[in-house]
Scaffold this motif. Sequence first.
Motif, PDB file in Angstrom:
ATOM      1  N   GLN A  41     -25.696  23.089 -14.251  1.00 17.71           N
ATOM      2  CA  GLN A  41     -26.562  23.562 -13.485  1.00 17.71           C
ATOM      3  C   GLN A  41     -28.095  23.433 -13.959  1.00 17.71           C
ATOM      4  OE1 GLN A  41     -26.391  27.776 -12.208  1.00 17.71           O
ATOM      5  NE2 GLN A  41     -24.680  27.167 -10.718  1.00 17.71           N
ATOM      6  N   GLU A  42     -28.146  23.849 -15.273  1.00 14.80           N
ATOM      7  CA  GLU A  42     -29.500  23.808 -16.058  1.00 14.80           C
ATOM      8  C   GLU A  42     -29.976  22.445 -15.797  1.00 14.80           C
ATOM      9  OE1 GLU A  42     -28.769  25.848 -19.990  1.00 14.80           O
ATOM     10  OE2 GLU A  42     -29.728  24.116 -20.372  1.00 14.80           O
ATOM     11  N   THR A  43     -29.293  21.078 -15.838  1.00 15.15           N
ATOM     12  CA  THR A  43     -29.672  20.059 -15.807  1.00 15.15           C
ATOM     13  C   THR A  43     -30.246  19.890 -14.141  1.00 15.15           C
ATOM     14  OG1 THR A  43     -28.210  19.283 -17.406  1.00 15.15           O
ATOM     15  CG2 THR A  43     -29.178  17.629 -15.849  1.00 15.15           C
ATOM     16  N   ASP A  85     -33.416  21.881 -13.877  1.00 16.12           N
ATOM     17  CA  ASP A  85     -34.512  21.110 -14.815  1.00 16.12           C
ATOM     18  C   ASP A  85     -35.047  19.703 -13.956  1.00 16.12           C
ATOM     19  OD1 ASP A  85     -35.641  20.395 -17.322  1.00 16.12           O
ATOM     20  OD2 ASP A  85     -34.827  18.810 -16.934  1.00 16.12           O
ATOM     21  N   VAL A  86     -34.129  18.997 -13.627  1.00 11.92           N
ATOM     22  CA  VAL A  86     -34.577  17.695 -12.700  1.00 11.92           C
ATOM     23  C   VAL A  86     -35.568  18.260 -11.594  1.00 11.92           C
ATOM     24  CG1 VAL A  86     -33.774  15.654 -11.518  1.00 11.92           C
ATOM     25  CG2 VAL A  86     -32.854  16.225 -13.716  1.00 11.92           C
ATOM     26  N   LEU A  87     -35.220  19.238 -10.931  1.00 11.08           N
ATOM     27  CA  LEU A  87     -35.919  19.676  -9.737  1.00 11.08           C
ATOM     28  C   LEU A  87     -37.217  20.053 -10.225  1.00 11.08           C
ATOM     29  CD1 LEU A  87     -35.667  20.263  -6.645  1.00 11.08           C
ATOM     30  CD2 LEU A  87     -35.166  22.674  -7.159  1.00 11.08           C
ATOM     31  N   LYS A  88     -37.118  21.044 -11.121  1.00 11.82           N
ATOM     32  CA  LYS A  88     -38.560  21.485 -11.750  1.00 11.82           C
ATOM     33  C   LYS A  88     -39.647  20.239 -12.140  1.00 11.82           C
ATOM     34  CE  LYS A  88     -39.690  23.930 -15.384  1.00 11.82           C
ATOM     35  NZ  LYS A  88     -38.781  24.727 -16.428  1.00 11.82           N
ATOM     36  N   ARG A  89     -38.852  19.348 -12.920  1.00 20.28           N
ATOM     37  CA  ARG A  89     -39.907  18.408 -13.319  1.00 20.28           C
ATOM     38  C   ARG A  89     -40.238  17.252 -12.580  1.00 20.28           C
ATOM     39  NH1 ARG A  89     -36.948  16.935 -18.503  1.00 20.28           N
ATOM     40  NH2 ARG A  89     -38.402  15.617 -18.931  1.00 20.28           N
ATOM     41  N   PHE A  90     -39.093  16.860 -11.814  1.00 21.42           N
ATOM     42  CA  PHE A  90     -39.362  15.356 -10.906  1.00 21.42           C
ATOM     43  C   PHE A  90     -39.237  15.776  -9.465  1.00 21.42           C
ATOM     44  CE2 PHE A  90     -37.335  14.341 -14.894  1.00 21.42           C
ATOM     45  CZ  PHE A  90     -38.052  13.658 -15.472  1.00 21.42           C
ATOM     46  N   ASP A  91     -39.209  17.182  -9.166  1.00 26.69           N
ATOM     47  CA  ASP A  91     -39.139  17.518  -7.726  1.00 26.69           C
ATOM     48  C   ASP A  91     -37.944  16.662  -7.000  1.00 26.69           C
ATOM     49  OD1 ASP A  91     -39.658  18.948  -5.353  1.00 26.69           O
ATOM     50  OD2 ASP A  91     -41.205  17.444  -4.820  1.00 26.69           O
ATOM     51  N   MET A  92     -36.928  16.603  -7.684  1.00 28.37           N
ATOM     52  CA  MET A  92     -35.767  15.691  -7.147  1.00 28.37           C
ATOM     53  C   MET A  92     -34.608  16.604  -6.981  1.00 28.37           C
ATOM     54  SD  MET A  92     -34.454  12.141  -8.860  1.00 28.37           S
ATOM     55  CE  MET A  92     -35.828  11.522  -8.906  1.00 28.37           C
ATOM     56  N   GLN A  93     -33.795  16.516  -6.022  1.00 31.66           N
ATOM     57  CA  GLN A  93     -32.441  17.266  -5.999  1.00 31.66           C
ATOM     58  C   GLN A  93     -31.396  16.295  -6.495  1.00 31.66           C
ATOM     59  OE1 GLN A  93     -31.602  18.744  -2.112  1.00 31.66           O
ATOM     60  NE2 GLN A  93     -32.902  20.790  -2.405  1.00 31.66           N
ATOM     61  N   ILE A  94     -30.513  16.758  -7.355  1.00 30.92           N
ATOM     62  CA  ILE A  94     -29.545  15.877  -7.797  1.00 30.92           C
ATOM     63  C   ILE A  94     -28.091  16.602  -7.780  1.00 30.92           C
ATOM     64  CG2 ILE A  94     -30.614  14.138  -9.549  1.00 30.92           C
ATOM     65  CD1 ILE A  94     -29.589  15.901 -11.800  1.00 30.92           C
ATOM     66  N   PRO A 123     -23.153  20.926  -1.066  1.00 31.82           N
ATOM     67  CA  PRO A 123     -23.961  21.935  -0.776  1.00 31.82           C
ATOM     68  C   PRO A 123     -23.752  23.357  -1.555  1.00 31.82           C
ATOM     69  CG  PRO A 123     -22.534  21.530   1.154  1.00 31.82           C
ATOM     70  CD  PRO A 123     -22.223  20.473   0.000  1.00 31.82           C
ATOM     71  N   ALA A 124     -22.690  23.619  -1.691  1.00 32.00           N
ATOM     72  CA  ALA A 124     -22.302  24.832  -2.309  1.00 32.00           C
ATOM     73  C   ALA A 124     -22.731  24.768  -3.673  1.00 32.00           C
ATOM     74  CB  ALA A 124     -20.805  25.369  -2.366  1.00 32.00           C
ATOM     75  N   ALA A 125     -22.563  23.676  -4.353  1.00 30.73           N
ATOM     76  CA  ALA A 125     -23.114  23.641  -5.971  1.00 30.73           C
ATOM     77  C   ALA A 125     -24.635  23.637  -5.727  1.00 30.73           C
ATOM     78  CB  ALA A 125     -22.482  22.362  -6.636  1.00 30.73           C
ATOM     79  N   VAL A 126     -25.166  22.816  -4.912  1.00 31.78           N
ATOM     80  CA  VAL A 126     -26.917  22.779  -4.800  1.00 31.78           C
ATOM     81  C   VAL A 126     -27.478  24.267  -4.643  1.00 31.78           C
ATOM     82  CG1 VAL A 126     -28.705  21.958  -3.327  1.00 31.78           C
ATOM     83  CG2 VAL A 126     -26.689  20.343  -4.096  1.00 31.78           C
ATOM     84  N   GLU A 127     -26.632  24.931  -3.685  1.00 34.05           N
ATOM     85  CA  GLU A 127     -27.172  26.145  -3.287  1.00 34.05           C
ATOM     86  C   GLU A 127     -26.994  27.262  -4.721  1.00 34.05           C
ATOM     87  OE1 GLU A 127     -26.552  27.971   0.445  1.00 34.05           O
ATOM     88  OE2 GLU A 127     -27.972  29.393  -0.329  1.00 34.05           O
ATOM     89  N   ALA A 128     -26.062  26.900  -5.448  1.00 31.45           N
ATOM     90  CA  ALA A 128     -25.630  27.915  -6.559  1.00 31.45           C
ATOM     91  C   ALA A 128     -26.624  27.406  -7.500  1.00 31.45           C
ATOM     92  CB  ALA A 128     -24.074  27.349  -7.070  1.00 31.45           C
ATOM     93  N   ALA A 129     -27.163  26.363  -7.688  1.00 33.80           N
ATOM     94  CA  ALA A 129     -28.137  25.765  -8.921  1.00 33.80           C
ATOM     95  C   ALA A 129     -29.566  26.305  -8.411  1.00 33.80           C
ATOM     96  CB  ALA A 129     -28.060  24.439  -9.038  1.00 33.80           C
ATOM     97  N   PHE A 130     -29.805  26.123  -7.021  1.00 32.84           N
ATOM     98  CA  PHE A 130     -31.374  26.121  -6.557  1.00 32.84           C
ATOM     99  C   PHE A 130     -31.750  27.226  -5.703  1.00 32.84           C
ATOM    100  CE2 PHE A 130     -30.725  21.247  -6.434  1.00 32.84           C
ATOM    101  CZ  PHE A 130     -31.182  20.866  -7.452  1.00 32.84           C
ATOM    102  N   GLY A 131     -30.554  28.028  -5.394  1.00 33.85           N
ATOM    103  CA  GLY A 131     -30.627  29.132  -4.532  1.00 33.85           C
ATOM    104  C   GLY A 131     -30.890  28.792  -2.773  1.00 33.85           C
ATOM    105  N   THR A 132     -31.186  27.570  -2.606  1.00 35.25           N
ATOM    106  CA  THR A 132     -31.148  27.228  -1.364  1.00 35.25           C
ATOM    107  C   THR A 132     -30.442  25.850  -1.180  1.00 35.25           C
ATOM    108  OG1 THR A 132     -32.913  25.426  -1.378  1.00 35.25           O
ATOM    109  CG2 THR A 132     -34.018  27.664  -1.496  1.00 35.25           C
ATOM    110  N   GLY A 133     -29.684  25.711   0.070  1.00 40.14           N
ATOM    111  CA  GLY A 133     -29.018  24.619   0.150  1.00 40.14           C
ATOM    112  C   GLY A 133     -29.691  23.163   0.189  1.00 40.14           C
TER     113      GLY A 133
END
Length: 465
Positions: A369-371, A374-383, A417-427
């Motif tokens: 989740q942390e990773t 981190d990637v969203l924050k630094r590279f504006d990229m969902q993984i 989507p569930a994992a993405v939502e859990a990590a980012f708070g949005t789907g």
Amino acid sequence: MEYISTRGRATALSFEPTLLAGLAGDGGLYVPDHWPKLSRQTLEGFRGAGFQHVAKTVLMPFLGSDVRPERFAEIVDEAYAGFSHADIAPLVALDDGHYLLELFHGPTLAFKDVAMQLLARLMDDALRRRGQRATIVGATSGDTGGAAIEAFRGRDAVDVFILYPQGRVSDIQRMQMTTPTDANVHTLAVDGTFDDCQALVKAMFNDSEFRQEVNLAGVNSINWARVMAQTTYYFTAAAQLGSPDTPVGFSVPTGNFGDIFAGYVAAQMGLPVARLMIATNVNDILARVMQAGIYETEEVIATSSPSMDIQVSSNFERLLFELTRRDAPRVSGFMNALARDGRFEMAEDEVALMSALFDAARVDEAQTQETMRDVLKRFDMQIDPHTAVGLAAARRAVLPDGVPMVSLATAHPAKFPAAVEAAFGTGPDIPARVREMMTQPERISPVENALGAVQTFIRQNGRMG
Ligand SMILES: *Cc1c(COP(=O)(O)O)cnc(C)c1O
């Protein structure tokens, strides 16, 4: 080129029968009798070359004289025509010296399309030329099933039966398997884990009467053609980073050991590979074996990266064959011990040989989740969570100065989507193609976790009878 079994008691075959057989008759896995070598000049020629050109060059030596080169070239072009990115497997820069290899631009948004789209066409071509039909059975932890159904749907020479562990795949993964309406594809929800599904498939292959009755063919990553097809992107990625003048490291989110074994194959063919990082989630049998040389199965733990929730990594047998210097009786001994005691122990020199090229890292759920964040924050990229496991492991790798690291991005975030939502708070952003699919009705057949029940279903619903 001939293919031999890791257990040494099956007849050697040329490419096409190997492709159609999947598992060897002695329970082993087919491997080439030697590794073809690509010249330095050939590797240099890959710089600036397209994915399809590299695929044709790298893979042709494995086919021997079974497929005409002109026909193979057509098959490669058709296989990758449905990808949504012109580069097929684009390489994206992250930090200095760290790259993401995007393998999710195929029709089912995971890297398995890269191999499956090619394998389905090779298989269909071979069967039609021989005037034969086949029944494909496969076990899926989520992504193989959709990729197989998408690649084989509507093809006349094959019926496809995919077994998945009920309740353990994402909605999108399930719907990619259950929404196609073609009469030749069937999705079976098994009351069990992925390892149970895989054991059922293996048992069907070991039942020689059933195997002949329905002309069984396999498309799991035990099929040599899957591994083979995955070698291409190691070459395209390395070429973009200056190979063969500089070696390259790869970090591979690993479950069944197919994808990372393709990296090993690329290295045997002459690609300068610095390190191969085996990235596992908390189902860490491969990380544990590297520490102590003991391969021991534990309970499968469900994680946010379900395609890696695996304890028995089938393709590891191919590496064992190599690490024992192709000692088939020793590999058979390992596999018998695994079946009997749930464990076996490797010799020190075998582990040392593994450590010469491989590293392994276990990434837990919090680090995943942390990773992602981190990637969203630094590279504006969902993984996606599988990719995040690979990336977190890559950051622990120690490479010589100036050697680039490539993390394989194995799935599109929209698939989880569930994992993405859990990590980012949005789907995640859902591609239009997927939104349309989510409105379609599903066809699912629940089955008991029992060999007899699955075989009966296949006899009743296939077109081989
Ligand atoms: C299948 C899969 C993996 C694991 O690949 P193996 O070849 O089984 O090691 C990793 N990530 C995703 C998204 C997958 O679908």
